[in-house]
Motif scaffolding. Structure first.
Motif, PDB file in Angstrom:
ATOM      1  N   GLY A 174       0.787  -1.236   0.000  1.00 60.63           N
ATOM      2  CA  GLY A 174       0.000   0.000   0.000  1.00 60.63           C
ATOM      3  C   GLY A 174       0.808   1.269   0.000  1.00 60.63           C
ATOM      4  O   GLY A 174       0.259   2.342   0.274  1.00 60.63           O
ATOM      5  N   LEU A 175       2.098   1.194  -0.331  1.00 61.80           N
ATOM      6  CA  LEU A 175       2.948   2.373  -0.347  1.00 61.80           C
ATOM      7  C   LEU A 175       3.310   2.733  -1.788  1.00 61.80           C
ATOM      8  O   LEU A 175       3.639   1.856  -2.595  1.00 61.80           O
ATOM      9  CB  LEU A 175       4.238   2.104   0.444  1.00 61.80           C
ATOM     10  N   ARG A 176       3.220   4.012  -2.109  1.00 62.17           N
ATOM     11  CA  ARG A 176       3.613   4.457  -3.450  1.00 62.17           C
ATOM     12  C   ARG A 176       5.111   4.231  -3.593  1.00 62.17           C
ATOM     13  O   ARG A 176       5.909   4.848  -2.902  1.00 62.17           O
ATOM     14  CB  ARG A 176       3.289   5.933  -3.647  1.00 62.17           C
ATOM     15  N   THR A 177       5.483   3.374  -4.517  1.00 66.11           N
ATOM     16  CA  THR A 177       6.863   2.901  -4.592  1.00 66.11           C
ATOM     17  C   THR A 177       7.472   3.200  -5.961  1.00 66.11           C
ATOM     18  O   THR A 177       6.824   3.031  -6.991  1.00 66.11           O
ATOM     19  CB  THR A 177       6.929   1.384  -4.321  1.00 66.11           C
ATOM     20  N   LEU A 178       8.735   3.620  -5.932  1.00 69.23           N
ATOM     21  CA  LEU A 178       9.518   3.827  -7.144  1.00 69.23           C
ATOM     22  C   LEU A 178      10.684   2.854  -7.143  1.00 69.23           C
ATOM     23  O   LEU A 178      11.415   2.757  -6.152  1.00 69.23           O
ATOM     24  CB  LEU A 178      10.052   5.263  -7.217  1.00 69.23           C
ATOM     25  N   LEU A 179      10.856   2.154  -8.250  1.00 68.81           N
ATOM     26  CA  LEU A 179      12.043   1.335  -8.442  1.00 68.81           C
ATOM     27  C   LEU A 179      13.031   2.191  -9.223  1.00 68.81           C
ATOM     28  O   LEU A 179      12.817   2.504 -10.389  1.00 68.81           O
ATOM     29  CB  LEU A 179      11.703   0.058  -9.206  1.00 68.81           C
ATOM     30  N   LEU A 180      14.102   2.590  -8.559  1.00 72.99           N
ATOM     31  CA  LEU A 180      15.119   3.449  -9.159  1.00 72.99           C
ATOM     32  C   LEU A 180      16.320   2.599  -9.551  1.00 72.99           C
ATOM     33  O   LEU A 180      16.998   2.045  -8.689  1.00 72.99           O
ATOM     34  CB  LEU A 180      15.543   4.531  -8.162  1.00 72.99           C
ATOM     35  N   MET A 182      16.720  -3.295 -14.894  1.00 78.67           N
ATOM     36  CA  MET A 182      15.406  -3.380 -14.278  1.00 78.67           C
ATOM     37  C   MET A 182      14.276  -3.293 -15.301  1.00 78.67           C
ATOM     38  O   MET A 182      13.238  -3.942 -15.156  1.00 78.67           O
ATOM     39  CB  MET A 182      15.240  -2.271 -13.227  1.00 78.67           C
ATOM     40  N   ALA A 183      14.454  -2.492 -16.340  1.00 78.65           N
ATOM     41  CA  ALA A 183      13.408  -2.371 -17.359  1.00 78.65           C
ATOM     42  C   ALA A 183      13.171  -3.705 -18.053  1.00 78.65           C
ATOM     43  O   ALA A 183      12.017  -4.103 -18.291  1.00 78.65           O
ATOM     44  CB  ALA A 183      13.796  -1.297 -18.377  1.00 78.65           C
ATOM     45  N   GLN A 184      14.246  -4.408 -18.377  1.00 77.39           N
ATOM     46  CA  GLN A 184      14.094  -5.705 -19.018  1.00 77.39           C
ATOM     47  C   GLN A 184      13.422  -6.706 -18.090  1.00 77.39           C
ATOM     48  O   GLN A 184      12.560  -7.482 -18.506  1.00 77.39           O
ATOM     49  CB  GLN A 184      15.462  -6.242 -19.454  1.00 77.39           C
ATOM     50  N   LEU A 185      13.816  -6.703 -16.818  1.00 75.37           N
ATOM     51  CA  LEU A 185      13.229  -7.651 -15.874  1.00 75.37           C
ATOM     52  C   LEU A 185      11.761  -7.363 -15.623  1.00 75.37           C
ATOM     53  O   LEU A 185      10.987  -8.285 -15.333  1.00 75.37           O
ATOM     54  CB  LEU A 185      13.999  -7.608 -14.546  1.00 75.37           C
ATOM     55  N   MET A 186      11.357  -6.097 -15.746  1.00 74.30           N
ATOM     56  CA  MET A 186       9.943  -5.756 -15.565  1.00 74.30           C
ATOM     57  C   MET A 186       9.157  -5.865 -16.865  1.00 74.30           C
ATOM     58  O   MET A 186       7.935  -5.697 -16.863  1.00 74.30           O
ATOM     59  CB  MET A 186       9.817  -4.341 -14.995  1.00 74.30           C
ATOM     60  N   GLY A 187       9.851  -6.111 -17.956  1.00 80.15           N
ATOM     61  CA  GLY A 187       9.170  -6.225 -19.229  1.00 80.15           C
ATOM     62  C   GLY A 187       8.693  -4.903 -19.788  1.00 80.15           C
ATOM     63  O   GLY A 187       7.739  -4.860 -20.572  1.00 80.15           O
ATOM     64  N   VAL A 188       9.347  -3.807 -19.422  1.00 78.97           N
ATOM     65  CA  VAL A 188       8.976  -2.472 -19.904  1.00 78.97           C
ATOM     66  C   VAL A 188       9.845  -2.145 -21.114  1.00 78.97           C
ATOM     67  O   VAL A 188      11.071  -2.064 -20.994  1.00 78.97           O
ATOM     68  CB  VAL A 188       9.167  -1.412 -18.800  1.00 78.97           C
ATOM     69  N   LYS A 189       9.216  -1.933 -22.263  1.00 74.87           N
ATOM     70  CA  LYS A 189       9.977  -1.731 -23.495  1.00 74.87           C
ATOM     71  C   LYS A 189      10.497  -0.311 -23.650  1.00 74.87           C
ATOM     72  O   LYS A 189      11.598  -0.104 -24.168  1.00 74.87           O
ATOM     73  CB  LYS A 189       9.109  -2.117 -24.691  1.00 74.87           C
ATOM     74  N   LYS A 190       9.733   0.672 -23.252  1.00 77.10           N
ATOM     75  CA  LYS A 190      10.144   2.067 -23.402  1.00 77.10           C
ATOM     76  C   LYS A 190      10.025   2.785 -22.065  1.00 77.10           C
ATOM     77  O   LYS A 190       9.117   3.578 -21.842  1.00 77.10           O
ATOM     78  CB  LYS A 190       9.289   2.767 -24.457  1.00 77.10           C
ATOM     79  N   PRO A 191      10.940   2.502 -21.139  1.00 77.94           N
ATOM     80  CA  PRO A 191      10.852   3.119 -19.803  1.00 77.94           C
ATOM     81  C   PRO A 191      11.354   4.562 -19.824  1.00 77.94           C
ATOM     82  O   PRO A 191      12.110   4.978 -20.714  1.00 77.94           O
ATOM     83  CB  PRO A 191      11.782   2.242 -18.969  1.00 77.94           C
ATOM     84  N   LEU A 192      10.932   5.320 -18.846  1.00 76.16           N
ATOM     85  CA  LEU A 192      11.503   6.644 -18.618  1.00 76.16           C
ATOM     86  C   LEU A 192      12.844   6.449 -17.936  1.00 76.16           C
ATOM     87  O   LEU A 192      12.953   5.721 -16.948  1.00 76.16           O
ATOM     88  CB  LEU A 192      10.573   7.474 -17.733  1.00 76.16           C
ATOM     89  N   ARG A 193      13.878   7.112 -18.471  1.00 77.93           N
ATOM     90  CA  ARG A 193      15.228   6.898 -17.969  1.00 77.93           C
ATOM     91  C   ARG A 193      15.744   8.115 -17.193  1.00 77.93           C
ATOM     92  O   ARG A 193      15.264   9.234 -17.390  1.00 77.93           O
ATOM     93  CB  ARG A 193      16.174   6.571 -19.128  1.00 77.93           C
ATOM     94  N   LYS A 207      -0.611  -2.815  -8.455  1.00 73.70           N
ATOM     95  CA  LYS A 207       0.416  -3.444  -7.622  1.00 73.70           C
ATOM     96  C   LYS A 207       1.805  -3.367  -8.247  1.00 73.70           C
ATOM     97  O   LYS A 207       2.744  -3.994  -7.748  1.00 73.70           O
ATOM     98  CB  LYS A 207       0.049  -4.907  -7.371  1.00 73.70           C
ATOM     99  N   VAL A 208       1.912  -2.600  -9.328  1.00 71.00           N
ATOM    100  CA  VAL A 208       3.189  -2.467 -10.022  1.00 71.00           C
ATOM    101  C   VAL A 208       3.818  -1.120  -9.680  1.00 71.00           C
ATOM    102  O   VAL A 208       3.200  -0.072  -9.868  1.00 71.00           O
ATOM    103  CB  VAL A 208       3.007  -2.577 -11.547  1.00 71.00           C
ATOM    104  N   PRO A 209       5.048  -1.114  -9.153  1.00 69.41           N
ATOM    105  CA  PRO A 209       5.690   0.160  -8.796  1.00 69.41           C
ATOM    106  C   PRO A 209       6.081   0.945 -10.041  1.00 69.41           C
ATOM    107  O   PRO A 209       6.189   0.399 -11.134  1.00 69.41           O
ATOM    108  CB  PRO A 209       6.931  -0.279  -8.014  1.00 69.41           C
ATOM    109  N   ALA A 210       6.297   2.242  -9.850  1.00 75.61           N
ATOM    110  CA  ALA A 210       6.836   3.067 -10.928  1.00 75.61           C
ATOM    111  C   ALA A 210       8.296   2.692 -11.149  1.00 75.61           C
ATOM    112  O   ALA A 210       8.967   2.173 -10.248  1.00 75.61           O
ATOM    113  CB  ALA A 210       6.704   4.542 -10.573  1.00 75.61           C
ATOM    114  N   LEU A 211       8.785   2.955 -12.370  1.00 76.01           N
ATOM    115  CA  LEU A 211      10.163   2.609 -12.715  1.00 76.01           C
ATOM    116  C   LEU A 211      10.864   3.803 -13.323  1.00 76.01           C
ATOM    117  O   LEU A 211      10.344   4.433 -14.248  1.00 76.01           O
ATOM    118  CB  LEU A 211      10.191   1.441 -13.713  1.00 76.01           C
ATOM    119  N   LEU A 212      12.042   4.128 -12.787  1.00 77.67           N
ATOM    120  CA  LEU A 212      12.940   5.100 -13.402  1.00 77.67           C
ATOM    121  C   LEU A 212      14.199   4.328 -13.769  1.00 77.67           C
ATOM    122  O   LEU A 212      14.977   3.941 -12.902  1.00 77.67           O
ATOM    123  CB  LEU A 212      13.254   6.251 -12.448  1.00 77.67           C
TER     124      LEU A 212
END
Length: 509
Positions: A278-284, A293-304, A323-328
């Motif tokens: 329940g916490l707003r989470t960022l994976l940095l 991390m982008a590949q492991l999360m399956g994100v093709k065009k992440p914000l870098r 349930k998916v955290p944000a990704l930088l």
């Protein structure tokens, strides 16, 4: 003025090049009100009985960590004001300076302002003593100190003539105190005159970054500014806190002494666990050269990270989804690492204002970015795997932290891959680390590597894999505002004997 009022402890490079401190054009050794030191031993010996010195500024030192020198000087004379010049404020640094009794942590800008005010006060006092100016009188040193104190708006205290209010602590180029200094004697450069023999030969220091990286930290200008609303470059963290009283997320870097400890899997699952709690989470992804991390999360065009630094307004695009955290993600180009480190403090402040938890991935090779993260961290997960070499690497990393003045009390030592028949137990690692408490994470089996390689982190979590459950329990224990019951209340399949077959079938599909 015959007697100095302030002492400055810094390495010889700072005295040769005052612009590193923001004091372009100043000849620090020509200031009669300033007593310079590069050696901790000489500083303590000279200042112990120097009653005229009312304040000490500690930037760096050739022979000991700056925080240790500041603590020793304060212990020698509790009635004297001792200030640390720091890259940024963090929980660990704040606790260390408080425990040491250090009066203030100065940013680069605060230091420059303090220098100007002390120089002006010293000049004014010299003029008064010489009978220059209207109504000139001989002003006692205590009254001169009071005038400086009033100019800063600091209330006096019984323990110190300047009070104990902590100054801002963000924005000073912290690489200065870690930059390497050539060993042996260093002859004064042109125009520099040694003062009272207080300048001593500098010895080599262990460095997190090469001098070129230190220069980048000093000269780089961050795009973050008050206009962007993302962060305040060169301003204090305390100011940011007052503007955003509910801000400052929980920063949790995951580090290890060497590669291969399982950081990528632990970082990924820890971020999802925090989001699921329940916490707003960022994976940095702060593995600035080889982050995946982008590949492991399956994100093709992440914000870098480098894209956000180029256009700070893009930080608003970061958002959690269910349930998916944000990704930088890490920079796209390997050679962008040094520029990112130079602007990292403002970036970290910005994301901590937007998220409750920031889980940061790191690279296997320790570098300046590790220092930036660890000095600002709320806790740090120090991961060790089942190899004896991993334990040895952890010991070497801790030794590096000790020599660079980085506090290790926020470290949560965690042994990965625990289970029946595992070569190492938490007790083994605890003994190797001189009794430190060591958490255990269970071995998640082959499913962890297979599913993460396929970008199926959701399937791994839904399976209630043992590794994820262990990470989730640890996150529930250490994150503020989360009870252990929250982790156990999460719904899962609860069929461990079916996990392997079901997951492999999903993978083939």
């Amino acid at each position: 003025m015959s007697m100095p009022l302030v002492a400055l402890c810094a390495d010889e490079e700072c005295f040769r090049h005052p612009e590193l401190l923001g004091l372009e054009g100043e000849n620090l050794l020509a200031q009669q009100w300033l007593m310079p030191f590069t050696s901790a031993e000489q500083a303590r010996a000279a200042l112990r009985d120097a009653l005229s010195v009312q304040e000490v500024w500690v930037v760096s030192c050739a022979d000991v960590a700056p925080i240790n020198l500041a603590a020793a000087l304060k212990r020698d004379r509790a009635d004297r004001r001792v200030c640390m010049l720091t890259a940024q404020e963090s929980g660990s640094l704040r606790s260390r300076t408080t425990a040491a009794g250090v009066d203030a942590s100065l940013t680069r800008q605060a230091f420059v302002e303090r220098y100007a005010q002390c120089k002006q006060a010293a000049t004014r006092a010299a003029q008064l003593q010489a009978g220059i100016g209207s109504g000139a009188v001989c002003t006692p040193a205590g009254e001169a100190a009071t005038s400086q104190q009033a100019a800063f708006g600091v209330a006096p205290s019984a323990a110190s003539p300047y009070g104990t209010t902590v100054m801002p602590a963000a924005g000073f180029p912290g690489a200065l105190e870690r930059a390497g200094v050539p060993a042996g004697a260093m002859a004064p450069s042109a125009g520099m005159q040694p003062s009272s023999g207080s300048l001593a030969p500098a010895s080599a220091q262990t460095a997190f970054a090469a001098p070129s990286a230190a220069k980048a930290l000093v000269t780089s200008v961050s795009p973050y500014g008050t206009a962007s609303g993302l962060g305040i470059s060169g301003s204090s963290s305390s100011t940011a806190d007052s503007q955003h009283p509910a801000a400052k997320g929980f920063l949790l870097p995951v580090v290890s002494g060497s590669g291969g400890a399982g950081k990528s899997a632990v970082v990924l699952l820890a971020a999802h666990a925090a989001q699921g709690l329940g916490l707003r989470t960022l994976l940095l992804d702060f593995d600035l050269q080889f982050g995946d991390m982008a590949q492991l999360m399956g994100v093709k065009k992440p914000l870098r990270i480098d894209e956000v630094l180029a256009r700070p307004e893009r930080l608003a695009q970061l958002a959690c989804e269910g349930k998916v955290p944000a990704l930088l993600a890490a920079p796209e180009h390997v050679d962008a690492a040094e520029a990112v480190v130079a602007q990292a403090p403002a970036l970290l402040d910005a994301v901590r204002e937007r998220f409750d938890v920031i889980v940061a991935n790191t690279g296997g090779a320790w570098a300046e970015q590790h220092a930036v993260l660890l000095e600002r961290s709320s806790k740090a997960l120090f991961l060790i795997d089942q190899r004896a070499t991993s334990v040895h690497a952890a010991q070497r990393a801790l030794d590096l932290c000790a020599r660079c003045g980085i506090a290790v009390n926020p470290f949560l030592f965690t042994l990965n891959g625990c289970g029946k028949g595992a070569p190492l137990s938490s007790m083994d690692v605890s003994c190797a680390l001189k009794g430190a408490h060591v958490h255990e994470l269970p071995d998640g089996g082959a499913d962890v590597e297979e599913l993460l390689a396929a970008g199926l982190v959701g399937d791994l979590i839904d399976s209630r894999n043992e590794l994820f459950e262990g990470i989730e329990g640890l996150m529930a224990e250490i994150l503020p505002g989360v009870s252990a019951a929250a982790a156990s209340s999460r719904e899962g399949s609860g069929m461990p004997f079916l996990r392997g077959k079901r997951l492999r079938k999903r993978k083939k599909a």
